[in-house]
Design a protein around this motif. Sequence first.
Motif, PDB file in Angstrom:
ATOM      1  N   UNK A 166       0.797  -1.238   0.000  1.00 29.92           N
ATOM      2  CA  UNK A 166       0.000   0.000   0.000  1.00 29.92           C
ATOM      3  C   UNK A 166       0.827   1.285   0.000  1.00 29.92           C
ATOM      4  N   UNK A 167       2.153   1.167   0.082  1.00 33.25           N
ATOM      5  CA  UNK A 167       2.986   2.382   0.136  1.00 33.25           C
ATOM      6  C   UNK A 167       3.897   2.466  -1.086  1.00 33.25           C
ATOM      7  N   UNK A 168       3.379   3.032  -2.184  1.00 26.93           N
ATOM      8  CA  UNK A 168       4.181   3.123  -3.411  1.00 26.93           C
ATOM      9  C   UNK A 168       5.316   4.155  -3.305  1.00 26.93           C
ATOM     10  N   UNK A 169       5.268   5.010  -2.308  1.00 24.30           N
ATOM     11  CA  UNK A 169       6.291   6.059  -2.169  1.00 24.30           C
ATOM     12  C   UNK A 169       7.504   5.600  -1.361  1.00 24.30           C
ATOM     13  N   UNK A 170       7.483   4.363  -0.895  1.00 28.99           N
ATOM     14  CA  UNK A 170       8.570   3.867  -0.048  1.00 28.99           C
ATOM     15  C   UNK A 170       9.885   3.842  -0.817  1.00 28.99           C
ATOM     16  N   UNK A 171      10.943   4.289  -0.174  1.00 28.57           N
ATOM     17  CA  UNK A 171      12.264   4.295  -0.799  1.00 28.57           C
ATOM     18  C   UNK A 171      12.790   2.866  -0.916  1.00 28.57           C
ATOM     19  N   UNK A 172      13.708   2.672  -1.844  1.00 27.47           N
ATOM     20  CA  UNK A 172      14.211   1.337  -2.132  1.00 27.47           C
ATOM     21  C   UNK A 172      14.948   0.730  -0.937  1.00 27.47           C
ATOM     22  N   UNK A 173      15.743   1.541  -0.229  1.00 29.19           N
ATOM     23  CA  UNK A 173      16.473   1.013   0.920  1.00 29.19           C
ATOM     24  C   UNK A 173      15.518   0.618   2.053  1.00 29.19           C
ATOM     25  N   UNK A 174      14.430   1.377   2.213  1.00 29.40           N
ATOM     26  CA  UNK A 174      13.425   1.024   3.219  1.00 29.40           C
ATOM     27  C   UNK A 174      12.697  -0.255   2.820  1.00 29.40           C
ATOM     28  N   UNK A 175      12.421  -0.381   1.525  1.00 31.24           N
ATOM     29  CA  UNK A 175      11.744  -1.578   1.015  1.00 31.24           C
ATOM     30  C   UNK A 175      12.608  -2.815   1.245  1.00 31.24           C
ATOM     31  N   UNK A 176      13.899  -2.694   0.966  1.00 34.68           N
ATOM     32  CA  UNK A 176      14.808  -3.823   1.150  1.00 34.68           C
ATOM     33  C   UNK A 176      14.918  -4.217   2.629  1.00 34.68           C
ATOM     34  N   UNK A 177      14.962  -3.204   3.500  1.00 35.80           N
ATOM     35  CA  UNK A 177      15.036  -3.477   4.940  1.00 35.80           C
ATOM     36  C   UNK A 177      13.774  -4.200   5.410  1.00 35.80           C
ATOM     37  N   UNK A 178      12.630  -3.784   4.884  1.00 31.86           N
ATOM     38  CA  UNK A 178      11.372  -4.412   5.251  1.00 31.86           C
ATOM     39  C   UNK A 178      11.293  -5.840   4.712  1.00 31.86           C
TER      40      UNK A 178
END
Length: 311
Positions: free
Chosen positions: A113-125
């Motif tokens: 649901x969060x298309x604005x998430x940064x790539x580094x945050x996405x990878x951490x998640x």
Amino acid sequence: MVLFLTMIIFLLLGIVFFQYRVQKNKDKNLRYIYSKLEDILEKQTGEKLLVVTDDKELQKLLVAINHILVANQITNAEHAKVELSMRKMLSNVSHDLKTPLTVVLGYVEILHTDPTMKEDERQALLKKLHVKTLEVTELIHKFFDLAKLESGDQEIELTRMNLNEVCQNNILSFYDLLTSKGFSVQIDIPDENLYALGNVDVLSRVLNNLISNAITYGEDGKTLGMTLRGDEQVVCIDIWDKGKGISHSHIDKVFERMYTLEDSRNHLYQGSGLGLTITKRLVEALGGEIHLSSTPFEKTVFTIVLKRMIF
């Protein structure tokens, strides 16, 4: 002559009367036994059959029936214990699976649901999601392992093992980790080769579980030891540490299925309560026993006992 015949008749009548009384008492006792036995079985009481009788055969029957009643009572007690354990296990399974799965679903929802998430945050998640997924998978595997062990579906081939080699290989596989954590390692393995009946893979899994546990929860003592010893009948493997240990009130319970401690020294059974149960079942599958003794901050010892093989 008449007197003699009269005496014989009275004697025979006495014998008949005596036999009648004996048979009547026997019938009375049998009716009581049947009625009492039916009552005991119906109400599942812990009573025994008590009958005063001189009849040797009836005495043997009573002894046999009482042995059967004791066996039945033991079986019922074990069944009740298993039922209670299963209910507790299902409750814990529900809780232990629900918690990480809720976290996993939360992570998935955020990613979705969060298309604005940064790539580094996405990878951490995604990394956190992967860790939680592995936790669920490991827990499920533990439940399957225990189920297979307790049902007898898991066949374990027993062969002759060189315990000197098994112990050396397993402790050496942890050597780098132990030295990096500053542990003092004390290994006492005799020059004479000791052999036992078992399975190398299963015993290696048991040793790995216990060594990992000692490293994690014995870290305060910074000492870990392995001792291999034996006599003419058995061979013993001690895995010990000088950490915080387990209090005396918990020692008899740590191998029980689903038993957990909030301040557990053993992550293998913390939460799910399965690790030490599985370890014990594996040792028993090898025809052995496992024991625990612990004096906090002095010495905590898990001892594996196996049948020795001498050639």
